[in-house]
Design a protein around this motif. Structure first.
Motif, short mmCIF file in Angstrom:
data_model
loop_
_atom_site.label_atom_id
_atom_site.label_comp_id
_atom_site.label_asym_id
_atom_site.label_seq_id
_atom_site.Cartn_x
_atom_site.Cartn_y
_atom_site.Cartn_z
N ARG A 2 0.85 -1.19 0.00
CA ARG A 2 0.00 0.00 0.00
C ARG A 2 0.89 1.24 0.00
NH1 ARG A 2 -5.29 -0.55 1.25
NH2 ARG A 2 -5.40 1.27 2.62
N LYS A 92 5.89 -3.76 -9.53
CA LYS A 92 5.10 -3.04 -10.53
C LYS A 92 5.92 -1.89 -11.09
CE LYS A 92 1.11 -5.06 -9.35
NZ LYS A 92 0.96 -6.40 -9.74
N GLU A 112 2.64 0.01 -15.55
CA GLU A 112 1.38 -0.53 -15.02
C GLU A 112 0.57 0.55 -14.32
OE1 GLU A 112 1.83 -4.62 -13.24
OE2 GLU A 112 3.94 -4.10 -13.62
N ASP A 152 -3.42 0.40 -3.40
CA ASP A 152 -2.96 -0.96 -3.14
C ASP A 152 -2.39 -1.48 -4.45
OD1 ASP A 152 -2.90 -3.84 -2.99
OD2 ASP A 152 -4.09 -3.66 -1.16
N ASP A 154 -1.12 -4.30 -5.21
CA ASP A 154 -1.44 -5.68 -5.53
C ASP A 154 -2.81 -5.80 -6.21
OD1 ASP A 154 0.98 -6.58 -4.42
OD2 ASP A 154 0.08 -6.59 -2.42
N THR A 155 -3.79 -5.06 -5.71
CA THR A 155 -5.16 -5.15 -6.24
C THR A 155 -5.50 -4.00 -7.18
OG1 THR A 155 -6.13 -3.91 -4.42
CG2 THR A 155 -5.91 -6.31 -4.13
N LYS A 156 -4.67 -2.98 -7.21
CA LYS A 156 -4.91 -1.74 -7.95
C LYS A 156 -6.17 -1.02 -7.46
CE LYS A 156 -2.27 -2.37 -12.17
NZ LYS A 156 -2.33 -2.34 -13.63
N ALA A 157 -6.51 -1.21 -6.21
CA ALA A 157 -7.63 -0.49 -5.61
C ALA A 157 -7.13 0.86 -5.13
CB ALA A 157 -8.22 -1.29 -4.45
N GLU A 159 -8.13 4.26 -2.81
CA GLU A 159 -8.99 4.90 -1.81
C GLU A 159 -8.61 6.38 -1.76
OE1 GLU A 159 -9.44 5.09 3.05
OE2 GLU A 159 -8.32 3.43 2.15
#
Length: 170
Positions: A2, A92, A112, A152, A154-157, A159
């Motif tokens: 993160r 990444k 990415e 994040d 890893d998830t490309k989320a 917030e």
């Protein structure tokens, strides 16, 4: 992994500190800043809170030597580069840039994730397989509330963070 995202903090140190505290609470391990710190003292919250910083310069970072000196005078985990700059973070490929208009589409396509600033508007979008994120304005001078983001990898989320108390309003 993160990571915290900031841009366009324009000397608003209390907002930088509050956003960093929220990022720490959100589990970030490092913060990327897409430029326009303005003055060297804007880096102080990173040093005070021991938050590692990877950043690039923006158009309003007039005394880059003083910013570099302030970066090096901290706890040693602050690195500032010319914009654009590529990083490998958490496996990444990440491009950090102040203004997207400063690079050709081919430079963007090779990454990415692209983190940028300049517009002062929080935004997340995709171009092909590339995620583009603008955390908005860490200062809140133009749109009335300081913003940042947590990504994040890893998830490309993403917030988005927004400081909303009365002390942040104009």
């Amino acid at each position: 992994m993160r990571i915290g995202l900031l841009s366009d903090t324009h000397d608003r140190v209390p907002a930088v500190r509050e956003l960093l505290e929220q990022m720490i609470a959100g589990g970030v391990s490092i913060v990327m800043h897409a430029g326009d710190y303005c003055s060297p003292f804007t880096l102080q919250p990173f040093h005070d809170l021991s938050v590692p910083l990877l950043g690039v310069f923006g158009r309003n970072d007039g005394d880059q030597d003083a910013l570099q000196a302030a970066a090096k005078s901290g706890f040693g985990a602050t690195e500032l580069y010319e914009s654009p700059h590529s990083f490998d973070l958490g496996g990444k490929s990440v491009l950090l840039i102040h203004d997207l208009a400063d690079v050709h589409q081919r430079s963007i396509d090779g990454h990415e994730v692209v983190v940028h600033g300049f517009t002062h508007i929080p935004e997340m979008k995709s171009r092909g397989d590339t995620m583009l994120v603008n955390p908005g304005e860490g200062c809140g001078w133009l749109h009335g509330a300081p913003t940042g983001a947590i990504l994040d990898l890893d998830t490309k989320a993403v917030e988005f963070l927004k400081l909303t108390g009365p002390e942040w309003k104009f």
